[in-house]
Design an enzyme around this catalytic site. Structure first.
Site, PDB file in Angstrom:
ATOM      1  N   ASP A 283      -5.792  29.999 109.906  1.00 27.24           N
ATOM      2  CA  ASP A 283      -5.465  30.968 108.870  1.00 27.24           C
ATOM      3  C   ASP A 283      -5.493  32.349 109.535  1.00 27.24           C
ATOM      4  OD1 ASP A 283      -4.769  32.144 106.500  1.00 27.24           O
ATOM      5  OD2 ASP A 283      -6.310  31.184 105.298  1.00 27.24           O
TER       6      ASP A 283
HETATM    7  C1  BGC Z   1      -4.245  33.083 103.348  1.00 28.72           C
HETATM    8  C2  BGC Z   1      -3.299  31.918 103.502  1.00 28.72           C
HETATM    9  C3  BGC Z   1      -1.916  32.410 103.801  1.00 28.72           C
HETATM   10  C4  BGC Z   1      -1.960  33.275 105.033  1.00 28.72           C
HETATM   11  C5  BGC Z   1      -0.599  33.793 105.475  1.00 28.72           C
HETATM   12  C6  BGC Z   1      -4.119  34.091 104.467  1.00 28.72           C
HETATM   13  O1  BGC Z   1      -4.809  35.247 104.176  1.00 28.72           O
HETATM   14  O2  BGC Z   1      -5.559  32.586 103.258  1.00 28.72           O
HETATM   15  O3  BGC Z   1      -3.313  31.135 102.349  1.00 28.72           O
HETATM   16  O4  BGC Z   1      -1.047  31.332 103.970  1.00 28.72           O
HETATM   17  O5  BGC Z   1      -2.781  34.395 104.750  1.00 28.72           O
HETATM   18  O6  BGC Z   1      -0.106  34.743 104.637  1.00 28.72           O
END
Ligand code: BGC
Length: 717
Positions: A283
């Site tokens: 993530d």
């Molecule tokens: C979130 C994810 C997301 C990623 C990309 C993160 O902050 O937890 O769910 O896919 O950002 O935007």
């Protein structure tokens, strides 16, 4: 002591030998490429940066185009439109030594341009084919805008209404959640990833991100392996079984280990046990966050831990870019491990058809044709209506067309809130009508009318990532407005726009009707009007429990009995509260209609024993007759729950194991039957093996988890 040591060493040996599980190249060009790649070029394929369009966290670097040119970055998020992706792709293909195309990813969570209700809302439709269709349309629109990869389905089960991200998931039930995550995966990926209208799904957030302590986002998660496997893990697994080929690690730790360095989660469970062939992405900055977790000493250590634990691609930490080459040179990460990660990533680029035609997703004509089409909008209106849950109705709804109503409340004119969080490329300008606009198209609206449609709720930014709350009440002024209208003698139909289970104890006493509309997407205004005026007879059922107050949380239907279940109203030493009933305000599965349904007692025909017997690999059929006893046609979700009365570990009082959506005309009745087999009663037994145990069971059927009729059966091996 000695024995324990030997076992520990053996366990370590097993752990390190599982490493990053080898996968075969699915396309001969992948092996060819791997042979030609320098160490730095291999590392480049494991690096994912954001463009400068949208960021969901701290941006680590701005020079992403330079990184691509230098072969330091193999994937990009937050970049879309056919034109823009074509230009970025050109840099990757024409200006790098090997010309390996970029993979473009984006958060397409509940629609891309045409926005559907938030996922928690869609899950309340219990309409699995419709949810699959929503993902298919989202894929079609996203793929036409140059994207090949979505960070969805979000498979995090949650019983935490404080947690803002409960809005992004499918509620509290592992069975319903599993059906939805599999359906969304099928919707995105279709039957052929190389088509120009399918995209790669990403199962997130692996794992148990929906269980943060105190509901605070990113917070510590800790639970038994049994509960983890039984309650939280199934929807991720269901998506993998449906063919999802990427997985995102979660920000939380589990059992003291951040998911981004969890050999247990990524190598052992995902890659070895489940045989996952795709790649795992971190993530956003999740790798270097392990320094703050107190798990990695520095960024290089974090990169080493993650890569060795099976995390193939680094989103935004730059830890792989900065350290992997040296880590391989020093032997802390083997080149074989890196090769496996790169092979997994290149396999997907090949499967998407990018090695055949890197520009295949970059067609501006197709982008225009496939985006926000009348069909997509009509579907958005339908699924929005299906997602709404009629929580209460004393007869004020449906409204009559032509009668005078007032449309009031701070959210009556909103369009922006309809889109919720993670709104893809959805734009407020594409929302044709607010609730007030839509109602005005059906009836004359007058502020002085005695019937009021009152639209209250949470602004959309109160849910989603980093949006946890310690209160699950509506803002005080909103509740006061409801009360003052009632004190003036008005009849009030309350419409709610929100993204979490709320404490509606007070509102439920004052309002004449409550329609939970969630954040209903692009066509939300019309969909609310459709339901209010009976053009769509509400059929949504809660996929998550609504508590009476925050003190009851966590409260969910999949609960155990305890040794002192609350049975006697006057007993003290039973599992209960002094100041509040045990029951929720609105139970899982609850949802009213403008008609009524009557259920017969369930019957299990065909055996001579008092309690019918399920034997070995056989099956039993349980039947119920459902009758529409009202005056209008309606859709009912017939729900089946099972209880195992005695187990080698305790079992929940009710486990959802099946459901069927049926539509009945007034007076019509239908027999609904379910097949019970041993898989339905299987669980992780005391020794952690999966399977059934002989004994007695109850089966419950009804229109809500707290409104069921029961029958009994037995099982013998
Ligand atoms: C979130 C994810 C997301 C990623 C990309 C993160 O902050 O937890 O769910 O896919 O950002 O935007």
């Amino acid at each position: 002591m000695r024995k324990a040591l030997v076992l520990a060493v053996m366990a370590l040996a097993v752990a390190s030998c599982c490493g990053n599980k080898a996968v075969k190249s699915t396309d001969p060009r992948v092996d060819e490429l791997l042979k030609k790649m320098t160490l730095e070029e291999k590392v480049g394929q494991t690096v994912l940066f954001t463009s400068d369009w949208t960021v969901t966290g701290p941006s680590m670097r701005s020079g992403y185009l330079e990184d691509i040119k230098a072969g330091r970055c193999g994937a990009l998020l937050n970049a879309y439109t056919a034109d823009f992706t074509r230009e970025v792709q050109r840099v990757a293909v024409e200006e790098t030594r090997l010309g390996i195309p970029i993979l473009f990813g984006y958060d397409v969570i509940h629609g891309f341009r045409t926005i559907f209700p938030i996922n928690l809302g869609m899950s309340c439709s219990w309409d699995i084919p419709a949810i699959e269709e929503s993902a298919r349309i989202a894929a079609e629109e996203a793929a036409a805008a140059g994207l090949q990869w979505t960070y969805s389905p979000m498979c995090d089960i949650s019983v935490e209404p404080r947690w803002g991200r409960i809005s992004e998931g499918s509620g509290e039930d592992p069975y319903l959640g599993s059906l939805i995550s599999a359906a969304m995966t099928r919707g995105y990926q279709g039957d052929d990833l190389s088509k120009d209208n399918t995209i790669l799904a990403c199962v997130k957030h692996f794992a148990a991100y929906g269980a943060p302590q105190a509901g605070r986002d990113y917070n510590t998660v800790d639970m038994s392996e049994r509960w983890f496997r039984e309650f939280y893990l199934p929807p991720y697994k269901a998506a993998i079984d449906a063919g999802a080929l990427s997985v995102m690690a979660s920000f939380n730790e589990l059992d003291g280990v951040p998911a981004h360095a969890s050999n247990h989660l990524m190598n052992e469970i995902l890659k070895n046990e489940w045989g996952f062939q795709g790649f795992v992405v971190s993530d956003y900055t999740g790798i270097n966050e392990m320094i703050m977790h107190g798990y990695a000493a520095d960024e290089s250590h974090a990169a080493e831990l993650s890569m060795n634990a099976g995390l193939d691609m680094d989103m935004m930490s730059a830890a792989y870019m900065n350290h992997l080459t040296d880590l391989v040179k020093s032997g802390k990460v083997s080149e074989k491990t890196l090769d496996n990660a790169v092979r997994r990533i290149l396999n997907i680029k090949a499967a998407l058809g990018l090695l055949d035609d890197p520009y295949k997703y970059c067609d501006t004509e197709r982008e225009k044709e496939r985006t926000l089409t009348p069909e997509n909008k009509a579907f958005a209106r339908q699924i929005a209506a299906e997602s709404m849950v009629l929580l209460k109705n004393n007869g004020v709804l449906p409204l009559k067309k032509g009668e005078k109503v007032a449309v009031l409340g701070p959210m009556a004119t909103t369009k922006d809130d309809f889109l919720g969080s993670w709104r893809g490329a959805g734009q407020v300008e594409s929302v044709p009508a607010s609730i007030e606009d839509a109602i005005k198209e059906v009836t004359p609206v007058a502020a002085s009318a005695s019937k009021v449609v009152l639209v209250l709720g949470e602004p959309w930014s109160w849910t989603g990532e980093a949006a946890s709350r310690t209160s699950i009440n509506l803002p005080k002024e909103q509740t006061e407005l409801l009360k003052s209208l009632k004190k003036q003698g008005k009849t009030v139909a309350l419409v709610l726009l929100n993204g979490r289970p709320l404490d509606l104890s007070e509102e439920s006493e004052w309002a004449d009707a409550i329609l939970e509309a969630w954040y209903p997407g692009t066509m939300g205004g019309y969909a609310v009007a459709d339901v209010l005026f009976g053009d769509y007879n509400p059929s949504g059922k809660l996929s998550v429990t609504f508590p009476r107050n925050l003190g009851q949380v966590p409260i969910y239907h999949y609960a155990k009995n305890t040794g002192r279940p609350y049975i006697h109203p006057d007993a003290k030493y039973e599992s209960r509260y002094l100041d509040c009933p045990n029951e929720p305000l609105y139970a899982f599965g609850h949802g009213l209609s403008y008609t009524t349904f009557e259920y017969s007692n369930p019957v299990i025909p065909g055996t001579d024993r008092e309690s019918p017997m399920l034997k070995g690999d056989g099956t039993l059929t349980v039947k119920v007759t459902v009758t529409n006893t009202g005056k209008v046609a309606g859709t009912e979700t017939v729900q089946l729950y099972i209880r195992d009365l005695v187990g080698s570990v305790t079992r929940p009082v009710k486990q959802l194991k099946g459901f069927e959506r049926i539509t009945l005309q007034p007076g019509e009745c239908r027999e609904v039957s379910f097949t019970i087999d041993k898989e339905m009663i299987s669980f992780y037994r005391q020794d952690m093996t999966w399977g059934p145990e002989a004994g007695d069971f109850k089966v419950f059927i009804g229109g809500a988890s707290d409104n069921v009729k029961e029958a009994s059966f037995g099982y013998e091996i």
